[in-house]
Every structure is written in C-alpha cells, then in structure tokens.
Design a protein around this motif. Structure first.
Motif, PDB file in Angstrom:
ATOM      1  N   GLN A  74       0.776  -1.063  -0.176  1.00 39.87           N
ATOM      2  CA  GLN A  74      -0.064   0.036   0.045  1.00 39.87           C
ATOM      3  C   GLN A  74       0.843   1.206   0.067  1.00 39.87           C
ATOM      4  OE1 GLN A  74      -2.697  -0.845   3.374  1.00 39.87           O
ATOM      5  NE2 GLN A  74      -4.295  -1.725   1.918  1.00 39.87           N
ATOM      6  N   ASP A  75       1.982   1.085   0.614  1.00 34.58           N
ATOM      7  CA  ASP A  75       2.861   2.315   0.871  1.00 34.58           C
ATOM      8  C   ASP A  75       3.470   2.704  -0.771  1.00 34.58           C
ATOM      9  OD1 ASP A  75       2.595   2.547   3.553  1.00 34.58           O
ATOM     10  OD2 ASP A  75       4.405   1.654   3.878  1.00 34.58           O
ATOM     11  N   CYS A  76       3.335   1.578  -1.515  1.00 30.59           N
ATOM     12  CA  CYS A  76       3.817   2.092  -2.772  1.00 30.59           C
ATOM     13  C   CYS A  76       2.737   2.118  -3.810  1.00 30.59           C
ATOM     14  CB  CYS A  76       4.734   0.514  -3.383  1.00 30.59           C
ATOM     15  SG  CYS A  76       6.407   0.564  -2.523  1.00 30.59           S
ATOM     16  N   GLY A  77       1.348   2.017  -3.373  1.00 34.35           N
ATOM     17  CA  GLY A  77       0.472   2.641  -4.131  1.00 34.35           C
ATOM     18  C   GLY A  77      -0.600   1.393  -4.538  1.00 34.35           C
ATOM     19  N   TRP A  78      -0.206   0.143  -3.947  1.00 35.16           N
ATOM     20  CA  TRP A  78      -0.963  -0.878  -4.660  1.00 35.16           C
ATOM     21  C   TRP A  78      -2.253  -1.335  -3.656  1.00 35.16           C
ATOM     22  CZ3 TRP A  78       0.021  -3.272  -9.116  1.00 35.16           C
ATOM     23  CH2 TRP A  78       1.174  -3.251  -9.679  1.00 35.16           C
ATOM     24  N   GLU A  96      -1.584   6.189 -12.056  1.00 33.21           N
ATOM     25  CA  GLU A  96      -1.131   6.503 -10.896  1.00 33.21           C
ATOM     26  C   GLU A  96       0.494   6.018 -10.895  1.00 33.21           C
ATOM     27  OE1 GLU A  96      -3.388   4.922  -7.587  1.00 33.21           O
ATOM     28  OE2 GLU A  96      -4.889   6.112  -8.186  1.00 33.21           O
ATOM     29  N   MET A  97       0.776   5.350 -12.056  1.00 28.51           N
ATOM     30  CA  MET A  97       2.260   4.597 -11.970  1.00 28.51           C
ATOM     31  C   MET A  97       3.082   5.681 -12.766  1.00 28.51           C
ATOM     32  SD  MET A  97       1.554   0.992 -13.287  1.00 28.51           S
ATOM     33  CE  MET A  97       0.821  -0.158 -11.975  1.00 28.51           C
ATOM     34  N   LYS A  98       4.489   5.650 -12.221  1.00 32.57           N
ATOM     35  CA  LYS A  98       5.304   6.331 -12.646  1.00 32.57           C
ATOM     36  C   LYS A  98       6.225   5.359 -13.483  1.00 32.57           C
ATOM     37  CE  LYS A  98       5.701   8.784  -8.495  1.00 32.57           C
ATOM     38  NZ  LYS A  98       5.055   8.333  -7.778  1.00 32.57           N
ATOM     39  N   GLY A  99       5.982   5.229 -14.745  1.00 38.86           N
ATOM     40  CA  GLY A  99       6.399   4.211 -15.952  1.00 38.86           C
ATOM     41  C   GLY A  99       5.750   2.762 -15.578  1.00 38.86           C
TER      42      GLY A  99
END
Length: 182
Positions: A74-78, A96-99
């Motif tokens: 979750q800290d990585c946005g998942w 929401e992803m960077k690449g």
C-alpha cells in the motif's frame, strides 16, 4: 444492464502472469475484479473502463505478518484485494504509475516467487505422486482386483494431471530463467 458478473476461468498455479493479464483485460472492458471464490470462479462489478495493472504474489511468510506485508504494498500505491490459494492479489491504475511498475522488480524476484510456489504447492504434489499415485498404479498393474481396471484408469488419469502440472510449472520456471539470461 447487469452490474455484476461471474466467470469461470482456470489457471494453473504457475500461470499467475496469465491470470494478471486476464484481470487487466476485464478491467479495460469495464469489469472490475472483486474477488475469486473457489478455484476458477471470478466475480466482477461493472465499472468505467480503465487500464489497471493486477499483480499476484505468493508469499506464505508475508501472510504471517499480514498487516506489515499489505502495508508495504500500500505504501507503494498498490490496492490489496484478497488472498486466495496462497496468492495475494493487488491492483494499481496505470494512471497512478511512474512508468511501468510491477511488484517484482526483476526476473530473479519472479524466480524467487516460483521457488516459494514450488516449496508450498508442488512439493506436496510430488509427495502425493510418489507415495500414493505411482504405488497404486504399480499395484493395479500387478493385481487388478475385483473392481477391474477402473481404479487403474483413475490413477493413470491422476498421474497425467499431476505430471502435466509439474511439467507446466517446470516449463514456466525454465522460461523465466531463459528470460533472465537475455
């Protein structure tokens, strides 16, 4: 129009990448994955079509410290979805992803996951194969018994299913190793 739907789709334990692609495709078509219940039964809700990446992780040790394990992703946005069959399901919108992002940063991490799958799922399969199925096949070949050849046929079918599962896993593992070498 229906707001929910259920689909039957079977994936082997080693086909987690194929399952991820399937869930992503459904989301692009406007069907958000809700949960998997029983092997092969997928539940979806109608949604706005969006490109969402789904990732599966097999990590029994992570489930022992479930809160920390889920929080790390979750800290990585998942977004954590559920656990089923030893796998944890996560998703993240591409917007929401960077690449290109994955929960595994390289093929070696994927191979580590496959080793965990092998230890957790395939070692018991091998044990059943060698301690139950093969001895029964040999026993039935030597002495068919009063039931005729029906038990032999059943054990041969089980042998083929187990053999196919092991061969499929071995092939996936080999393919991942080849990808890593390149």
């Amino acid at each position: 129009m229906r707001e929910r739907k259920t689909e039957l789709r079977i994936f082997t334990i080693a086909q987690w990448e194929k399952e991820q692609r399937y869930l992503r495709k459904r989301h692009r078509e406007g069907w958000k994955f809700v949960r998997v219940a029983m092997p092969g039964i997928y539940h979806f809700e109608k949604c706005v079509p969006e490109d969402v990446v789904y990732q599966l992780d097999y990590n029994q040790e992570g489930l022992e410290q479930k809160e920390e394990y889920v929080q790390m992703f979750q800290d990585c946005g998942w977004e954590y979805m559920q656990d089923f069959g030893g796998y944890s399901y996560f998703r993240k919108p591409v917007s929401e992803m960077k690449g290109e992002e994955e929960i595994f940063c390289d093929d070696e991490s994927r191979r580590d996951m496959m080793r965990r799958v092998f230890a957790g799922r395939y070692v018991p399969v091998i044990i059943v194969l060698f301690l139950l199925i093969l001895p029964n096949i040999f026993s039935q070949l030597q002495n068919p018994g009063t039931e005729g050849y029906m038990p032999l046929i059943l054990f041969l079918i089980l042998f083929l299913i187990y053999g196919w599962a092991l061969a499929s896993f071995g092939y996936q593992y080999w393919k991942l190793g080849r990808r890593q070498e390149k």
